[in-house]
Scaffold this motif. Structure first.
Motif, PDB file in Angstrom:
ATOM      1  N   UNK A   9      62.275  49.406  73.418  1.00  0.00           N
ATOM      2  CA  UNK A   9      63.287  50.670  72.939  1.00  0.00           C
ATOM      3  C   UNK A   9      62.447  51.713  72.353  1.00  0.00           C
ATOM      4  N   UNK A  10      62.562  53.092  72.759  1.00  0.00           N
ATOM      5  CA  UNK A  10      61.796  53.705  72.260  1.00  0.00           C
ATOM      6  C   UNK A  10      62.941  54.927  71.750  1.00  0.00           C
ATOM      7  N   UNK A  24      58.997  53.046  68.403  1.00  0.00           N
ATOM      8  CA  UNK A  24      58.252  53.005  69.624  1.00  0.00           C
ATOM      9  C   UNK A  24      57.781  51.424  70.372  1.00  0.00           C
ATOM     10  N   UNK A  25      58.684  51.646  71.411  1.00  0.00           N
ATOM     11  CA  UNK A  25      58.565  50.273  72.422  1.00  0.00           C
ATOM     12  C   UNK A  25      58.627  49.204  71.685  1.00  0.00           C
ATOM     13  N   UNK A  66      64.013  52.088  77.188  1.00  0.00           N
ATOM     14  CA  UNK A  66      64.552  50.771  76.772  1.00  0.00           C
ATOM     15  C   UNK A  66      65.847  50.342  77.017  1.00  0.00           C
ATOM     16  N   UNK A  67      66.106  49.171  76.970  1.00  0.00           N
ATOM     17  CA  UNK A  67      67.541  48.487  77.287  1.00  0.00           C
ATOM     18  C   UNK A  67      67.694  47.616  76.148  1.00  0.00           C
ATOM     19  N   UNK A  68      69.116  47.527  75.653  1.00  0.00           N
ATOM     20  CA  UNK A  68      69.854  46.747  74.661  1.00  0.00           C
ATOM     21  C   UNK A  68      70.619  46.159  75.458  1.00  0.00           C
ATOM     22  N   UNK A 220      64.392  34.420  61.128  1.00  0.00           N
ATOM     23  CA  UNK A 220      63.044  35.137  61.857  1.00  0.00           C
ATOM     24  C   UNK A 220      62.786  36.350  61.267  1.00  0.00           C
ATOM     25  N   UNK A 221      61.415  36.918  61.181  1.00  0.00           N
ATOM     26  CA  UNK A 221      60.938  37.925  60.376  1.00  0.00           C
ATOM     27  C   UNK A 221      60.211  38.951  61.501  1.00  0.00           C
ATOM     28  N   UNK A 222      60.581  40.099  61.277  1.00  0.00           N
ATOM     29  CA  UNK A 222      59.808  41.393  62.255  1.00  0.00           C
ATOM     30  C   UNK A 222      59.447  42.215  61.335  1.00  0.00           C
ATOM     31  N   UNK A 223      58.179  42.362  61.168  1.00  0.00           N
ATOM     32  CA  UNK A 223      57.395  43.195  60.455  1.00  0.00           C
ATOM     33  C   UNK A 223      57.075  44.426  61.195  1.00  0.00           C
ATOM     34  N   UNK A 224      57.629  45.654  60.629  1.00  0.00           N
ATOM     35  CA  UNK A 224      57.660  47.020  61.352  1.00  0.00           C
ATOM     36  C   UNK A 224      56.958  47.985  60.377  1.00  0.00           C
ATOM     37  N   UNK A 225      55.762  48.807  61.384  1.00  0.00           N
ATOM     38  CA  UNK A 225      55.015  49.557  60.772  1.00  0.00           C
ATOM     39  C   UNK A 225      54.965  50.996  61.490  1.00  0.00           C
ATOM     40  N   UNK A 226      55.126  52.330  61.009  1.00  0.00           N
ATOM     41  CA  UNK A 226      55.176  53.379  61.797  1.00  0.00           C
ATOM     42  C   UNK A 226      55.865  53.543  63.190  1.00  0.00           C
ATOM     43  N   UNK A 227      57.052  52.686  63.191  1.00  0.00           N
ATOM     44  CA  UNK A 227      57.870  52.832  64.350  1.00  0.00           C
ATOM     45  C   UNK A 227      57.722  51.624  65.366  1.00  0.00           C
ATOM     46  N   UNK A 228      56.717  50.547  65.268  1.00  0.00           N
ATOM     47  CA  UNK A 228      56.310  49.672  66.005  1.00  0.00           C
ATOM     48  C   UNK A 228      56.219  48.101  65.045  1.00  0.00           C
ATOM     49  N   UNK A 229      56.461  47.141  66.181  1.00  0.00           N
ATOM     50  CA  UNK A 229      56.433  45.841  65.428  1.00  0.00           C
ATOM     51  C   UNK A 229      55.072  45.261  65.354  1.00  0.00           C
ATOM     52  N   UNK A 230      54.482  45.049  64.206  1.00  0.00           N
ATOM     53  CA  UNK A 230      53.289  44.479  63.885  1.00  0.00           C
ATOM     54  C   UNK A 230      53.149  43.009  63.999  1.00  0.00           C
ATOM     55  N   UNK A 231      54.266  42.464  63.501  1.00  0.00           N
ATOM     56  CA  UNK A 231      54.100  40.838  63.830  1.00  0.00           C
ATOM     57  C   UNK A 231      55.587  40.311  63.700  1.00  0.00           C
ATOM     58  N   UNK A 232      55.751  39.362  64.417  1.00  0.00           N
ATOM     59  CA  UNK A 232      57.127  38.687  64.680  1.00  0.00           C
ATOM     60  C   UNK A 232      56.878  37.261  64.518  1.00  0.00           C
ATOM     61  N   UNK A 233      57.918  36.539  64.034  1.00  0.00           N
ATOM     62  CA  UNK A 233      57.936  35.054  64.176  1.00  0.00           C
ATOM     63  C   UNK A 233      58.791  34.489  63.330  1.00  0.00           C
ATOM     64  N   UNK A 234      58.814  32.989  63.358  1.00  0.00           N
ATOM     65  CA  UNK A 234      59.645  32.407  62.299  1.00  0.00           C
ATOM     66  C   UNK A 234      59.296  32.571  60.780  1.00  0.00           C
TER      67      UNK A 234
END
Lengths: 313, 452, 353
Positions: A9-10, A24-25, A66-68, A220-234
């Protein structure tokens, strides 16, 4: 099969200063009964992402790609009318940072909850349901006959959660739901959400800049920075062992009673309209290498559910 | 961040916004043009404005003439004034009196007689008698004479001669004689059909004989064949050119519009700003005063005051400002209240910075763009009020305003008589001079309030 | 603080404001008008003296001293009639007291159509025509203006959006009386569609129905002028109010709740903005009565505006004061009614915030 899947998704904002890539994606998955936390500094695009899921992006913003998928159906392909009737609030509801101001000031709380049920064609006794909802969020039934300004901020936030649950949605998006509240009210709202998740088997996307808060609730955790995912996981794994340098710095920035000072992250987030080549965190990263300034890292899978977007891995 | 510096660059930003905004730029250019016109009017025509109410000054101008460019549509019926002159010859001279003769020739090919004929003979001592022989192309003639000779005479001066000529020709006394009928008699074919509108075309000859005291010199002589079209915007019933009147109206309109607006906005912003800034009892008291002025029926009140005070331009501006500042005070007050709640103002309080300093560092810079926007937006209202008072006959003495031109248009029944140019152009000017201020005001308003 | 206390407080404020406004008017106008009246008395007394002298020369039974006594008596009676023989502060208090009990006294020169000299009778005869003309005009302006404002706010970036600011420029720069003047020239004299002025034809039609139709026909031109000048301004105000309300948080959450755009606009936004719109309506109606002065003069519409002008030309101070008082009361009344309507429309006010 996840209940909500976001693919690539953008969301871009077409401003006079250029195209701001607010999202961003981004890929995301939400399973039934699960709490997904999205964390990041303000301006990292996490709220835009939430509004994107609700299809509430206004001019000059636009979902460019993108798609949701909600239960295998691409909700971005639906007509506005269809989405309004079938998904919005009925399946996916949302509470906002400003939800305490989310009620129209001139109508009573009960009437506003009733209005939502009416336009979505709720079957059943409205009065009974309103009472049930207010009880659910631990509010007095008399609140239904009150105007928003007659309630405190925390009560309004609860009432808003009641309104969000009116149609038994499957997903609840919480965008900084507790930020504007005092610490005790914050804790109460958080406990309420935990309880509701358990009782109603809700799937929750929880967005905040407050990592400590997320540790309380998210699976679950998603770390977002400047529009993009930096890290994700449990969640637990990331807390225990953050991989991305940004995540590590964020963790260190959490106020801890045992530390005598709070460590910030030096530097500023890059301009979303003018992202650097290579990694978007490279200008602030203590471990930046040559490649970081040249090539953008992909979100690489480490093991199982763990992904990270960094050249160190 | 230093707030004072950012406020300065802020003002610069607004100037940039006005100029970058298309309508703002057009507004600025229009105002510069109007200012240039005002300077031109003041430097070249200030003496004319003193003559505006003096009807003799405008005697030789055509009356109720439509704009000259209208003749493009019908050149044979709509035409400008023609003036002809000749070399006077002395035909008798003695130590008791002199007799001069002035012979004029002109050809007339229009479908219509001139609206009037004006004879202008300027001498260095009074004329004692004057007689005019008017010879039509077919040789028929009429003699015009008057018992009271003057240096500027129109056909009405000779109406007794012409009236008896008409009666002789058509057989009865004409019911009414206007300049137009008298002129028709001089240009029509003799006989019953004298006044039926047909015009004798060809060469006309006029021979004027004047008797003067000895050693009198004729300084200037002219015969005006008055047209029914003049200048860019025509003339009024006194012959005053509307275009000239409009030009003379520019400096007054701009001066009083800007003056009034600046005084009332500054007053309103200071009073409203302090009121909102201080809050509490002071706020309530100032709010009460604002309400007192606000509820006065502004226009009737202003008319009463203007009528009994007969103010000059500055006093009139002060009167209007006195009645208009509450509008700005109300808006300034609510802006001040919202600024007061912003964190940096609270921060100042916590830091113990004295409140007058906060007022100057945080309030005034924030209210400046607001004040500029409302000053611009207030100009048209002020101009309209002044022109309205003028229209009611309450023009500051010695000034020519568009409202006063419209006032004389109303009292001279311009609407009934179809003299549309007398009504249309002065009013269009009021609109035209207002538009750039509104455009600039909206541009700033958008930049200041819309950008959030 | 309860709603009732709030209202009582408002009433007290309005009454004090009324007294202050009238005092201001009195103090600013009376000294000058007093001079004018003194001059009037002087000329009238002189005229009286001349008339007696002319009369006396025929009879010879009046000497100069007795004539002077007569003239002085006459002068004193005139001074008393105009209230010129009392100290200013006393006159001020009497005047204020009389105004507050709606006792405006007798007019100096003007009379009501029924011949009464009472100021209230004169005002009562003219006020209805002002109310009829400008209330009708304002209602049309409000209806069309609100509609245009909403369309403009809803369809941002389209023709509607551009239209309203453009016609608002017209509102800010066009004098109604001039437009009226132009319309009279064009539509009453050049093309004879409408009457050039007046309230009815002369003589007025006898049957009430024909009378009303005739009056509506005479109202057409002033209404057209009033509408053209004012609709843009009202539309612009509604547009601004709606747009600023649209920026509030509840609009976004309403959209998230799946409410349709039109439901959000017409039910939630309009309803929330309605107290502010109500204020604009109150000000527009009450303001139009006073602001219509020149319009009434141009269209020879014999309402209070026209009457004010006549009174000013005649230096008829009681009428001038009376009209200004009535117009101020109307404005304050409109503001007060607006406070009550706002209390009803906005629950936050009712709570006494």
């Amino acid at each position: 099969m996840p209940i909500l899947t976001i693919k690539n998704l953008s969301i871009h904002f077409y401003t006079p200063k250029g195209v701001r890539k607010a999202v961003d994606r981004v890929d995301l998955e939400l399973n039934k009964g699960e709490v997904v936390g999205i964390a990041g500094e303000s301006g990292s695009g996490k709220s835009t992402l939430a509004l994107g899921i609700m299809r509430l992006i206004n001019y000059p913003g636009k979902i460019v790609s993108g798609e949701i998928y909600f239960n295998e159906e691409n909700i971005l392909k639906m007509s506005e009318d269809d989405f309004n009737k079938k998904i919005r609030w009925k399946k996916i509801a949302m509470i906002f940072q400003g939800s305490m101001n989310g009620f129209t000031p001139v109508f009573k709380i009960g009437d506003q909850i009733r209005e939502v049920m009416e336009i979505h064609g709720y079957n059943g006794d409205y009065d009974k349901r309103i009472k049930e909802l207010l009880n659910m969020v631990e509010l007095d039934e008399s609140v239904a006959n009150k105007y928003p300004h007659e309630l405190s901020g925390g009560m309004r936030q609860r009432a808003f959660i009641a309104m969000a649950l009116a149609l038994n949605p499957e997903i609840l998006i919480c965008d900084e739901p507790t930020t504007a509240l005092d610490v005790i009210t914050q804790a109460k709202i958080l406990n309420l959400l935990k309880k509701l998740k358990k009782e109603l088997n809700l799937s929750i996307i929880f967005i905040t800049h407050d990592l400590a808060l997320l540790s309380e609730i998210s699976d679950k955790l998603y770390i977002m920075y400047a529009g993009a995912i930096m890290e994700r996981g449990d969640s637990l794994q990331i807390y225990k062992n953050p991989k991305h340098p940004y995540t590590q710095l964020l963790m260190e920035a959490i106020a801890d009673i045992n530390k005598d000072y709070i460590k910030g992250i030096p530097g500023f987030m890059p301009d979303l309209a003018n992202l650097p080549n290579g990694c978007r965190f490279s200008n602030r990263c203590p471990f930046a290498m040559d490649i970081c300034k040249k090539k953008e890292p992909e979100l690489k899978r480490l093991d199982g559910d763990r992904y990270v977007s960094c050249w160190l891995y | 961040m230093n707030k004072t510096v950012s406020a300065e660059t802020g003002v610069k930003l607004y100037v940039n916004t006005i100029i970058k905004n298309k309508s703002g730029l057009i507004g600025v250019i229009m105002i510069l043009f109007f200012v240039a016109l005002s300077i031109y009017a003041v430097t070249n025509f200030s003496n004319v404005s003193h003559q505006w109410e003096n009807s003799i000054y405008w005697e030789t101008y055509p009356k109720n003439a439509m704009p000259y460019w209208m003749s493009y549509f019908n050149p044979n019926k709509i035409f400008a004034t023609e003036a002809i002159t000749t070399k006077p010859s002395i035909i008798y001279s003695s130590n008791t009196y002199d007799i001069y003769q002035l012979n004029y020739n002109f050809t007339w090919y229009k479908e219509m007689a001139p609206t009037d004929v004006v004879f202008y003979i300027k001498t260095n001592s009074p004329i004692e008698s004057i007689q005019i022989l008017w010879i039509k192309p077919d040789g028929t003639n009429i003699t015009l004479s008057t018992t009271s000779p003057v240096s500027v005479s129109d056909l009405i001066t000779y109406s007794s001669s012409i009236d008896s000529y008409i009666t002789e020709q058509i057989g009865y006394v004409p019911p009414s004689t206007t300049s137009q009928t008298l002129s028709q008699a001089l240009f029509g074919y003799e006989g019953k059909g004298l006044l039926n509108g047909t015009i004798e075309k060809g060469l006309y000859r006029i021979s004027i004989t004047i008797v003067t005291s000895p050693n009198t010199k004729i300084l200037l002589n002219k015969v005006y064949l008055e047209g029914n079209a003049y200048g860019l915007f025509g003339t009024d019933s006194y012959g005053r050119p509307i275009d000239l009147g409009i030009l003379l109206g520019f400096p007054n309109a701009l001066e009083i519009g800007l003056l009034t607006s600046i005084i009332s906005v500054i007053g309103g912003v200071i009073i409203g700003g302090i009121s909102g800034f201080l809050g509490g009892k002071t706020d309530s008291a100032m709010n009460w005063v604002t309400l007192v002025i606000l509820v006065l029926p502004a226009l009737p009140f202003l008319v009463v005051l203007s009528y009994i005070m007969r103010p000059n331009l500055i006093l009139e501006a002060l009167l209007i400002a006195f009645l208009s500042w509450p509008f700005y005070a109300i808006i300034a007050r609510s802006s001040a209240q919202s600024i007061k709640n912003e964190t940096y103002v609270e921060a100042d309080k916590v830091l113990g910075i004295p409140s007058y300093r906060t007022f100057f560092t945080h309030f005034l810079p924030r209210l400046t763009p607001f004040a500029i926007a409302y000053t611009a937006l207030g100009v048209p209202g002020a101009i309209i009020l002044v022109e309205t008072l003028s229209f009611l006959g309450l023009t500051p003495a010695g000034l020519v305003t568009w409202g006063s031109i419209l006032n004389s248009a109303e009292s001279n029944l311009a609407a009934v008589n179809g003299w549309w140019w007398w009504i249309l152009f002065p009013g269009v000017m009021i609109i035209l001079v207002s538009i750039p201020f509104v455009m600039i005001g909206f541009a700033i308003e958008k930049a200041v309030f819309g950008g959030k | 603080m309860g709603y009732k206390t709030y209202l009582i407080k408002e009433i007290i404020i309005y009454v004090t404001v009324l007294i202050a406004a009238m005092s201001l008017l009195y103090i600013l106008t009376y000294p000058v008008i007093q001079e004018v009246l003194k001059a009037t008395v002087q000329t009238e007394a002189e005229g009286f003296k001349q008339a007696i002298l002319k009369h006396a020369s025929g009879h010879g039974n009046l000497n100069l001293t007795s004539i002077n006594i007569l003239v002085n008596k006459y002068k004193a009676s005139l001074m008393a009639a105009y209230g010129l023989n009392q100290p200013l502060y006393l006159k001020y208090f009497i005047q204020m007291k009389n105004l507050l009990i709606f006792n405006f006294g007798n007019a100096y020169f003007l009379t009501a159509p029924n011949g009464s000299h009472k100021v209230y009778a004169i005002i009562a005869a003219y006020l209805p025509y002002t109310i009829i003309l400008f209330t009708t005009g304002t209602i049309i302006v409000i209806l069309v203006g609100t509609l245009l404002g909403l369309l403009s706010a809803r369809y941002a970036g389209t023709v509607w959006d551009k239209l309203v600011p453009t016609i608002a420029v017209v509102h800010s720069s066009l004098p109604t009386w001039w437009l009226g003047f132009l319309l009279i020239a064009a539509l009453a004299y050049a093309i004879k569609i409408f009457p050039p002025g007046g309230i009815t034809s002369i003589p007025p039609p006898k049957s009430p129905l024909m009378y009303s139709i005739n009056m509506l026909y005479h109202m057409a031109l002033p209404l057209i002028a009033f509408f053209i000048v004012n609709v843009g301004g009202f539309a612009y105000v509604v547009r601004s109010l709606v747009i600023s309300t649209t920026k509030e948080d509840f609009v976004m959450t309403a959209k998230a709740r799946g409410l349709s755009d039109s439901r959000i606009l017409y039910r939630h936004i309009l309803r929330t903005a309605s107290p502010s719109i109500s204020t604009q309506v109150a000000l527009a109606i009450a303001g139009s009565f006073a602001g219509g002065l020149t319009t009434e003069i141009v269209f020879n519409w014999h309402g209070v505006g026209w009457l004010t002008y006549e009174a000013i030309l005649l230096n008829d101070l009681p009428v001038i004061l009376g009209i200004n008082f009535v117009l101020t009361v109307i404005l304050l009344l409109a503001l007060f009614i607006n406070e009550m309507i706002k209390g009803y429309l906005d629950p936050r006010i009712k709570a006494g915030e």
